[in-house]
Write a protein that holds these residues in place. Structure first.
Motif, PDB file in Angstrom:
ATOM      1  N   SER A   1      -4.248   6.185   0.346  1.00  0.00           N
ATOM      2  CA  SER A   1      -4.699   4.886  -0.140  1.00  0.00           C
ATOM      3  C   SER A   1      -5.661   4.256   0.861  1.00  0.00           C
ATOM      4  N   ARG A   2      -5.420   4.509   2.155  1.00  0.00           N
ATOM      5  CA  ARG A   2      -6.329   3.932   3.151  1.00  0.00           C
ATOM      6  C   ARG A   2      -7.713   4.560   3.058  1.00  0.00           C
TER       7      ARG A   2
ATOM      8  N   ALA B   1       0.809  -1.208   0.000  1.00  0.00           N
ATOM      9  CA  ALA B   1       0.000   0.000   0.000  1.00  0.00           C
ATOM     10  C   ALA B   1       0.847   1.265   0.000  1.00  0.00           C
ATOM     11  N   SER B   2       2.056   1.164   0.460  1.00  0.00           N
ATOM     12  CA  SER B   2       2.837   2.390   0.608  1.00  0.00           C
ATOM     13  C   SER B   2       3.864   2.603  -0.499  1.00  0.00           C
TER      14      SER B   2
ATOM     15  N   THR C   1      -4.596   1.572  -4.681  1.00  0.00           N
ATOM     16  CA  THR C   1      -3.688   1.420  -3.540  1.00  0.00           C
ATOM     17  C   THR C   1      -2.567   2.447  -3.542  1.00  0.00           C
ATOM     18  N   GLU C   2      -2.526   3.320  -4.542  1.00  0.00           N
ATOM     19  CA  GLU C   2      -1.376   4.214  -4.580  1.00  0.00           C
ATOM     20  C   GLU C   2      -1.633   5.477  -3.757  1.00  0.00           C
ATOM     21  N   ASN C   3      -0.519   6.077  -3.351  1.00  0.00           N
ATOM     22  CA  ASN C   3      -0.589   7.221  -2.451  1.00  0.00           C
ATOM     23  C   ASN C   3      -0.106   8.479  -3.136  1.00  0.00           C
TER      24      ASN C   3
ATOM     25  N   SER D   1       3.064   9.327   3.036  1.00  0.00           N
ATOM     26  CA  SER D   1       2.298   8.543   4.010  1.00  0.00           C
ATOM     27  C   SER D   1       1.276   7.716   3.235  1.00  0.00           C
ATOM     28  N   ASN D   2       0.790   6.646   3.855  1.00  0.00           N
ATOM     29  CA  ASN D   2      -0.176   5.845   3.116  1.00  0.00           C
ATOM     30  C   ASN D   2      -1.615   6.194   3.501  1.00  0.00           C
TER      31      ASN D   2
END
Lengths: 140, 206
Positions: free
Chosen positions: A78-79, A2-3, A68-70, A74-75
């Motif tokens: 995507s979250r 995710a990050s 899922t990309e940021n 920080s992630n």
């Protein structure tokens, strides 16, 4: 996963897109085959083709839409994106299954008007009894 | 927005301005609302699909050939749209515009076959007022078609901007957002394909 930074896979050949595309076609044709050419029961056909539909939706989100990309290191984004889409999917499933269940699971039988013999030909757009009985058999 | 930000040079252009980042995040949230919108239309159709009054049932009129043509046109357009963003991230404006133009062509092809199919249904005696089932069908599938139509205009406008201004943090964020919209329309179509067409044909056959 995710990050990871967004641009990493955007050099060279777009394998991710190609794999997503091929899998989408395979899932589409396989769903069509399951639905029209097999003798599976209605329940199994429904489970399989809807399973494929959700898989294909996930493929689009992951392979093409980069859910899922940021946007920063920080992630968090995507979250938020994934959480929002999962919540929307939950809402969608509740709306659809809830509506179909409430309207077709037989609650209508408790409608007292149903016991009265029908005296006129006018029907409320297709509430004919033959459709009603067919419906209960064919739904989940 | 004004303050200089230090970025990994790998950061795609569309994420380099704060406006770009927030617009993209906001668009994801909008897509969540679109999912809820389409869910209500799916629920309506699935509740009403057996209420066919005196008209034909949807499953009776669906044709595999027309369905597959539409599905493959839209599926391929989603793929080419992904390639357009891939080219954008390699700073290749020409590649971006080429793949997006192909995407638009495929989208127009999809609309052509969808309208042809609607006219065919109407010719067979199933219009939006025929029965509750067909009302649900035309509202659901028509809303999706209206989204595709809007998308074609939108992408065209954004491409004109890219051709005029080149790839900037602002234009690339717009391209990325239209690409999210376009892929989303394919996701909706997957469920129309499954819940409307496949289920309709399964119930009609069995």
């Amino acid at each position: 996963m995710a990050s990871k930074t967004a641009a990493n896979e955007h050099h060279g050949f777009p394998w991710k897109h190609l794999i997503g595309f091929v899998l989408s076609i395979v899932l589409t044709l396989f769903a069509l085959w399951i639905a029209l050419e097999t003798d599976l029961s209605m329940t199994w056909i429904l489970i399989i083709i809807f399973g494929f539909a959700f898989l294909q939706a996930a493929l689009q989100l992951l392979m093409f839409m980069h859910v899922t990309e940021n946007s920063t290191k920080s992630n968090l984004t995507s979250r938020v994106q994934i959480g929002n889409i999962l919540f929307a999917a939950f809402v969608a499933i509740v709306i659809v299954i809830g509506s179909v269940w409430v309207m077709t699971a037989g609650h209508a039988k408790h409608d007292k008007n149903q016991h009265a013999p029908k005296t006129e030909n006018h029907e409320n757009h297709g509430g004919g009894s033959e459709h009603d009985s067919g419906e209960h058999g064919s739904h989940e | 927005m004004a303050h200089a930000e230090t970025h990994d040079p790998n950061t795609p252009l569309e994420y380099r301005s704060e406006t770009g980042r927030l617009n993209i995040l906001g668009f994801w949230i909008f897509l969540g609302a679109e999912i809820a919108l389409f869910a209500t239309l799916f629920a309506t159709y699935m509740v009403l699909e057996h209420r066919i009054a005196d008209g034909p049932s949807p499953g009776e009129l669906f044709e595999v050939k027309s369905l597959l043509i539409q599905t493959f046109l839209l599926l391929t357009s989603s793929f080419t749209c992904g390639l357009a963003v891939h080219e954008m991230r390699r700073q290749n404006v020409k590649g971006l515009i080429t793949w997006m133009a192909i995407t638009l062509g495929l989208g127009l092809g999809f609309l052509y076959f969808e309208i042809e199919e609607f006219l065919h249904f109407i010719h067979e005696g199933a219009n939006i007022g025929t029965s509750a089932a067909w009302s649900g069908f035309f509202v659901l599938v028509g809303t999706h078609g209206a989204h595709v139509t809007f998308g074609i205009f939108w992408v065209t406008m954004v491409l004109i901007q890219v051709a005029k201004r080149g790839l900037t943090p602002a234009t690339s964020a717009k391209v990325f957002i239209t690409s999210l919209y376009w892929h989303f329309l394919d996701v909706v179509w997957i469920f129309i394909f499954t819940a409307v067409y496949l289920m309709g044909m399964v119930m009609h056959n069995g």
